[in-house]
Motif scaffolding. Structure first.
Motif, PDB file in Angstrom:
ATOM      1  N   ASP A  59       0.834  -1.209   0.000  1.00 25.58           N
ATOM      2  CA  ASP A  59       0.000   0.000   0.000  1.00 25.58           C
ATOM      3  C   ASP A  59       0.868   1.258   0.000  1.00 25.58           C
ATOM      4  N   SER A  60       2.088   1.154   0.552  1.00 26.27           N
ATOM      5  CA  SER A  60       3.003   2.298   0.605  1.00 26.27           C
ATOM      6  C   SER A  60       4.155   2.118  -0.388  1.00 26.27           C
ATOM      7  N   SER A  61       3.871   1.553  -1.550  1.00 24.31           N
ATOM      8  CA  SER A  61       4.904   1.146  -2.498  1.00 24.31           C
ATOM      9  C   SER A  61       5.764   2.301  -3.015  1.00 24.31           C
ATOM     10  N   TYR A  62       5.299   3.547  -2.908  1.00 26.58           N
ATOM     11  CA  TYR A  62       6.090   4.694  -3.371  1.00 26.58           C
ATOM     12  C   TYR A  62       6.578   5.541  -2.200  1.00 26.58           C
ATOM     13  N   VAL A  63       6.695   4.919  -1.031  1.00 23.33           N
ATOM     14  CA  VAL A  63       7.151   5.625   0.162  1.00 23.33           C
ATOM     15  C   VAL A  63       8.428   4.973   0.671  1.00 23.33           C
ATOM     16  N   THR A  64       9.504   5.755   0.779  1.00 20.48           N
ATOM     17  CA  THR A  64      10.719   5.276   1.425  1.00 20.48           C
ATOM     18  C   THR A  64      11.455   6.462   2.033  1.00 20.48           C
ATOM     19  N   GLY A  65      12.133   6.208   3.151  1.00 22.07           N
ATOM     20  CA  GLY A  65      12.842   7.271   3.857  1.00 22.07           C
ATOM     21  C   GLY A  65      11.950   8.179   4.681  1.00 22.07           C
ATOM     22  N   ALA A  66      10.681   7.805   4.846  1.00 21.58           N
ATOM     23  CA  ALA A  66       9.730   8.649   5.557  1.00 21.58           C
ATOM     24  C   ALA A  66       9.770   8.387   7.057  1.00 21.58           C
ATOM     25  N   ALA A  67       9.412   9.408   7.823  1.00 22.95           N
ATOM     26  CA  ALA A  67       9.227   9.294   9.269  1.00 22.95           C
ATOM     27  C   ALA A  67       7.789   9.683   9.558  1.00 22.95           C
TER      28      ALA A  67
END
Length: 246
Positions: free
Chosen positions: A228-236
């Motif tokens: 579901d969060s396939s385009y999310v990385t490095g997020a806090a």
């Protein structure tokens, strides 16, 4: 309040996920939710009794491990991968809290907090990498804290430093391991877990005027670990009832 819907979506069917700190609190709620969503689990913790309970709840493979013991972590990762047929997700939920002013917290106590909250998470990721690297859509979620984003509560210096370090470790790993492995952090405020027993909480510090339940944080971890969060990385991701902006 958000509630889990066990087995309703099966968003993790076929996934093989290792969770540290799985015997209680956020780690245990995450294990319960992930099992309901179809994941196979390897569960790490020092607490043998808590591991036995969460194993009965989830069917996960359990490993009694102190994550500051690098050799033990390596062995647990290898055994967990063998039991599950690989590892394609990691959740670092193990952590300890320490209250005390700078003048009262000695170097041994400081190092223990850093060793568990920061170095331990690094060790878990490092030893899971051989299996994560084989997967097309692997993901890692580190449980940091609102204190890692906004360290404005007195007498939490060691804890805040460890959790702030974990946020930046997450970002560094996200840059290094992209594009094949996504890495994100979830940053809760106060959560109703054994970790905060005896810690004074002020609901007025939160826009939502209450502290969180573990399953509410687990739902955010589910989003971050899943496609579901396939385009999310490095997020806090702040899951703190509005504390970090309130």
């Amino acid at each position: 309040m958000s509630e889990a819907h066990p087995g309703k979506t099966r968003r993790l069917a076929g996934r093989r996920i290792l969770i540290s700190g799985a015997a209680s609190g956020i780690g245990r709620a995450t294990a319960q939710l992930f099992a309901a969503e179809g994941a196979a689990l390897a569960l790490l913790d020092r607490n043998a009794d808590g591991l036995a309970q969460v194993a009965a709840e989830t069917g996960g493979h359990v490993f009694q491990v102190d994550i500051t013991d690098d050799d033990a972590v390596a062995s647990a990762a290898e055994q967990g991968a063998a039991a599950m047929g690989g590892i394609d997700g990691v959740v670092n939920a193990a952590g300890i809290a320490l209250r005390g002013s700078v003048k009262d917290v000695d170097i041994a106590e400081w190092r223990r907090v850093i060793d568990v909250n920061l170095t331990g998470s690094y060790s878990v990721v490092r030893h899971c990498l051989p299996w994560l690297a084989k997967e097309a859509s692997a993901s890692i979620v580190n449980i940091s804290s609102g204190q890692g984003l906004l360290p404005n509560i007195p007498n939490r210096t060691a804890y805040a430093a460890s959790k702030g370090g974990l946020v930046n470790l997450t970002r560094a790993l996200a840059a290094e391991l992209a594009p094949s492995i996504r890495v994100n952090s979830v940053c809760p405020g106060l959560v109703n877990t054994p970790l905060i027993a005896g810690v004074p909480g002020n609901p007025n510090a939160y826009a939502l005027r209450r502290i969180a339940e573990p399953m509410e944080v687990a739902q955010a971890v589910l989003f971050m670990i899943s496609t579901d969060s396939s385009y999310v990385t490095g997020a806090a991701l702040a899951v703190d009832g509005g504390r970090s902006f309130h």
